[in-house]
Design a protein around this motif. Structure first.
Motif, PDB file in Angstrom:
ATOM      1  N   ARG A  29      38.787  59.040  42.905  1.00 46.05           N
ATOM      2  CA  ARG A  29      38.048  58.278  43.927  1.00 46.05           C
ATOM      3  C   ARG A  29      38.959  57.957  45.105  1.00 46.05           C
ATOM      4  O   ARG A  29      38.585  58.117  46.268  1.00 46.05           O
ATOM      5  CB  ARG A  29      37.533  56.965  43.337  1.00 46.05           C
ATOM      6  CG  ARG A  29      36.294  57.052  42.523  1.00 46.05           C
ATOM      7  CD  ARG A  29      35.938  55.668  42.009  1.00 46.05           C
ATOM      8  NE  ARG A  29      34.777  55.710  41.141  1.00 46.05           N
ATOM      9  CZ  ARG A  29      34.382  54.679  40.406  1.00 46.05           C
ATOM     10  NH1 ARG A  29      35.048  53.545  40.434  1.00 46.05           N
ATOM     11  NH2 ARG A  29      33.316  54.799  39.639  1.00 46.05           N
ATOM     12  N   VAL A  32      39.929  61.103  47.175  1.00 46.75           N
ATOM     13  CA  VAL A  32      38.820  61.521  48.039  1.00 46.75           C
ATOM     14  C   VAL A  32      38.645  60.542  49.199  1.00 46.75           C
ATOM     15  O   VAL A  32      38.499  60.953  50.349  1.00 46.75           O
ATOM     16  CB  VAL A  32      37.517  61.672  47.213  1.00 46.75           C
ATOM     17  CG1 VAL A  32      36.308  61.829  48.109  1.00 46.75           C
ATOM     18  CG2 VAL A  32      37.640  62.839  46.239  1.00 46.75           C
ATOM     19  N   TRP A  37      36.563  62.392  52.328  1.00 50.55           N
ATOM     20  CA  TRP A  37      35.745  63.507  51.826  1.00 50.55           C
ATOM     21  C   TRP A  37      34.450  63.070  51.151  1.00 50.55           C
ATOM     22  O   TRP A  37      33.676  63.924  50.692  1.00 50.55           O
ATOM     23  CB  TRP A  37      36.551  64.340  50.833  1.00 50.55           C
ATOM     24  CG  TRP A  37      37.678  65.126  51.434  1.00 50.55           C
ATOM     25  CD1 TRP A  37      37.946  65.345  52.748  1.00 50.55           C
ATOM     26  CD2 TRP A  37      38.695  65.821  50.698  1.00 50.55           C
ATOM     27  NE1 TRP A  37      39.061  66.134  52.897  1.00 50.55           N
ATOM     28  CE2 TRP A  37      39.542  66.437  51.641  1.00 50.55           C
ATOM     29  CE3 TRP A  37      38.974  65.979  49.349  1.00 50.55           C
ATOM     30  CZ2 TRP A  37      40.648  67.188  51.275  1.00 50.55           C
ATOM     31  CZ3 TRP A  37      40.072  66.728  48.978  1.00 50.55           C
ATOM     32  CH2 TRP A  37      40.900  67.325  49.930  1.00 50.55           C
ATOM     33  N   GLU A  38      34.177  61.773  51.085  1.00 54.98           N
ATOM     34  CA  GLU A  38      32.988  61.301  50.370  1.00 54.98           C
ATOM     35  C   GLU A  38      31.702  61.995  50.813  1.00 54.98           C
ATOM     36  O   GLU A  38      30.884  62.358  49.963  1.00 54.98           O
ATOM     37  CB  GLU A  38      32.817  59.787  50.501  1.00 54.98           C
ATOM     38  CG  GLU A  38      33.907  58.966  49.899  1.00 54.98           C
ATOM     39  CD  GLU A  38      34.967  58.549  50.908  1.00 54.98           C
ATOM     40  OE1 GLU A  38      35.189  59.274  51.913  1.00 54.98           O
ATOM     41  OE2 GLU A  38      35.577  57.495  50.692  1.00 54.98           O
ATOM     42  N   HIS A  40      31.150  64.911  51.667  1.00 51.43           N
ATOM     43  CA  HIS A  40      31.091  66.282  51.165  1.00 51.43           C
ATOM     44  C   HIS A  40      30.988  66.357  49.647  1.00 51.43           C
ATOM     45  O   HIS A  40      30.738  67.428  49.101  1.00 51.43           O
ATOM     46  CB  HIS A  40      32.331  67.059  51.624  1.00 51.43           C
ATOM     47  CG  HIS A  40      32.570  66.936  53.088  1.00 51.43           C
ATOM     48  ND1 HIS A  40      31.741  67.506  54.040  1.00 51.43           N
ATOM     49  CD2 HIS A  40      33.528  66.267  53.779  1.00 51.43           C
ATOM     50  CE1 HIS A  40      32.193  67.206  55.246  1.00 51.43           C
ATOM     51  NE2 HIS A  40      33.273  66.461  55.116  1.00 51.43           N
ATOM     52  N   HIS A  41      31.188  65.230  48.979  1.00 41.66           N
ATOM     53  CA  HIS A  41      31.169  65.216  47.521  1.00 41.66           C
ATOM     54  C   HIS A  41      29.802  64.815  46.981  1.00 41.66           C
ATOM     55  O   HIS A  41      29.689  63.912  46.150  1.00 41.66           O
ATOM     56  CB  HIS A  41      32.290  64.317  46.990  1.00 41.66           C
ATOM     57  CG  HIS A  41      33.614  65.009  46.975  1.00 41.66           C
ATOM     58  ND1 HIS A  41      34.548  64.792  45.993  1.00 41.66           N
ATOM     59  CD2 HIS A  41      34.152  65.934  47.791  1.00 41.66           C
ATOM     60  CE1 HIS A  41      35.611  65.546  46.223  1.00 41.66           C
ATOM     61  NE2 HIS A  41      35.389  66.241  47.320  1.00 41.66           N
ATOM     62  N   ASN A  45      27.211  69.773  45.881  1.00 37.25           N
ATOM     63  CA  ASN A  45      28.473  70.418  46.243  1.00 37.25           C
ATOM     64  C   ASN A  45      29.484  70.383  45.100  1.00 37.25           C
ATOM     65  O   ASN A  45      30.216  71.346  44.873  1.00 37.25           O
ATOM     66  CB  ASN A  45      29.070  69.757  47.484  1.00 37.25           C
ATOM     67  CG  ASN A  45      28.301  70.082  48.738  1.00 37.25           C
ATOM     68  OD1 ASN A  45      27.465  70.971  48.765  1.00 37.25           O
ATOM     69  ND2 ASN A  45      28.577  69.334  49.796  1.00 37.25           N
ATOM     70  N   LEU A  46      29.523  69.265  44.394  1.00 38.04           N
ATOM     71  CA  LEU A  46      30.460  69.163  43.270  1.00 38.04           C
ATOM     72  C   LEU A  46      30.075  70.106  42.138  1.00 38.04           C
ATOM     73  O   LEU A  46      30.953  70.729  41.520  1.00 38.04           O
ATOM     74  CB  LEU A  46      30.543  67.716  42.784  1.00 38.04           C
ATOM     75  CG  LEU A  46      31.201  66.748  43.764  1.00 38.04           C
ATOM     76  CD1 LEU A  46      30.939  65.302  43.343  1.00 38.04           C
ATOM     77  CD2 LEU A  46      32.697  67.027  43.877  1.00 38.04           C
ATOM     78  N   TYR A  90      36.573  68.411  39.105  1.00 38.26           N
ATOM     79  CA  TYR A  90      35.201  68.465  39.625  1.00 38.26           C
ATOM     80  C   TYR A  90      34.196  67.885  38.637  1.00 38.26           C
ATOM     81  O   TYR A  90      33.206  67.263  39.047  1.00 38.26           O
ATOM     82  CB  TYR A  90      34.828  69.897  40.025  1.00 38.26           C
ATOM     83  CG  TYR A  90      35.424  70.275  41.354  1.00 38.26           C
ATOM     84  CD1 TYR A  90      35.038  69.626  42.526  1.00 38.26           C
ATOM     85  CD2 TYR A  90      36.385  71.270  41.449  1.00 38.26           C
ATOM     86  CE1 TYR A  90      35.593  69.951  43.750  1.00 38.26           C
ATOM     87  CE2 TYR A  90      36.940  71.610  42.680  1.00 38.26           C
ATOM     88  CZ  TYR A  90      36.546  70.947  43.824  1.00 38.26           C
ATOM     89  OH  TYR A  90      37.093  71.266  45.039  1.00 38.26           O
ATOM     90  N   ARG A  93      34.511  64.107  39.035  1.00 39.57           N
ATOM     91  CA  ARG A  93      33.904  63.688  40.307  1.00 39.57           C
ATOM     92  C   ARG A  93      32.378  63.750  40.235  1.00 39.57           C
ATOM     93  O   ARG A  93      31.693  62.829  40.680  1.00 39.57           O
ATOM     94  CB  ARG A  93      34.413  64.564  41.461  1.00 39.57           C
ATOM     95  CG  ARG A  93      35.841  64.317  41.857  1.00 39.57           C
ATOM     96  CD  ARG A  93      36.059  62.952  42.501  1.00 39.57           C
ATOM     97  NE  ARG A  93      35.177  62.813  43.664  1.00 39.57           N
ATOM     98  CZ  ARG A  93      34.463  61.721  43.935  1.00 39.57           C
ATOM     99  NH1 ARG A  93      34.519  60.661  43.162  1.00 39.57           N
ATOM    100  NH2 ARG A  93      33.671  61.688  44.995  1.00 39.57           N
ATOM    101  N   GLU A  97      29.852  60.571  40.582  1.00 31.95           N
ATOM    102  CA  GLU A  97      28.803  60.513  41.599  1.00 31.95           C
ATOM    103  C   GLU A  97      27.427  60.244  40.991  1.00 31.95           C
ATOM    104  O   GLU A  97      26.578  59.614  41.614  1.00 31.95           O
ATOM    105  CB  GLU A  97      28.768  61.800  42.421  1.00 31.95           C
ATOM    106  CG  GLU A  97      29.879  61.912  43.430  1.00 31.95           C
ATOM    107  CD  GLU A  97      29.809  60.839  44.516  1.00 31.95           C
ATOM    108  OE1 GLU A  97      28.731  60.643  45.099  1.00 31.95           O
ATOM    109  OE2 GLU A  97      30.855  60.204  44.766  1.00 31.95           O
TER     110      GLU A  97
END
Length: 132
Positions: A29, A32, A37-38, A40-41, A45-46, A90, A93, A97
């Motif tokens: 966290r 990122v 980059w939040e 884009h995550h 995408n992840l 990933y 992440r 999310e």
């Protein structure tokens, strides 16, 4: 420190059993956030990035025999370790999310598989059982 060819637990052992999933999640966290980059995550995408990294992991084993895949040299083991790291990053992440605890999800799925594949019926069989 690199693992010896007989010790395949991990390539970098100085962090072995010193980091738990919550620490990794919090570290990622912060990583990122410090890069902004939040946006884009997103889960989409992840999940896509996770799939790509899993494919890169598979590439290392693509043309190996079963036996060769169990006996990686130190250089190959280091490369595979990097790909496993990418996959886990990933996955953590994505789980974060979506608000899913990956360890709880894995234990819950394992419990379902215990029901789906009783040991006495599934022993030695590799076919996937389909249930409605």
């Amino acid at each position: 420190m690199a693992a010896s060819s007989g010790d395949k637990r991990t390539v970098v052992r100085d962090r072995e059993s010193n980091v738990d999933m919550n620490q990794l999640r919090d570290h990622l966290r912060d990583f990122v956030a410090r890069r902004g980059w939040e946006p884009h995550h997103s889960p989409k995408n992840l999940a896509a990035a996770l799939s790509v990294e899993a494919a890169e992991l598979l590439e290392h084993f693509q043309w190996l025999t079963e036996e060769q895949s169990r006996k990686l040299n130190d250089a190959k083991l280091a490369e595979v370790s990097q790909e496993i790291g990418d996959v886990l990053i990933y996955l953590v992440r994505l789980s974060d999310e979506l608000g899913i605890d990956p360890l709880v999800a894995a234990f819950e799925k394992s419990a379902l598989n215990e029901i789906r594949y009783p040991a006495d019926e599934a022993r030695g069989k590799i076919r996937k059982r389909h249930h409605p």
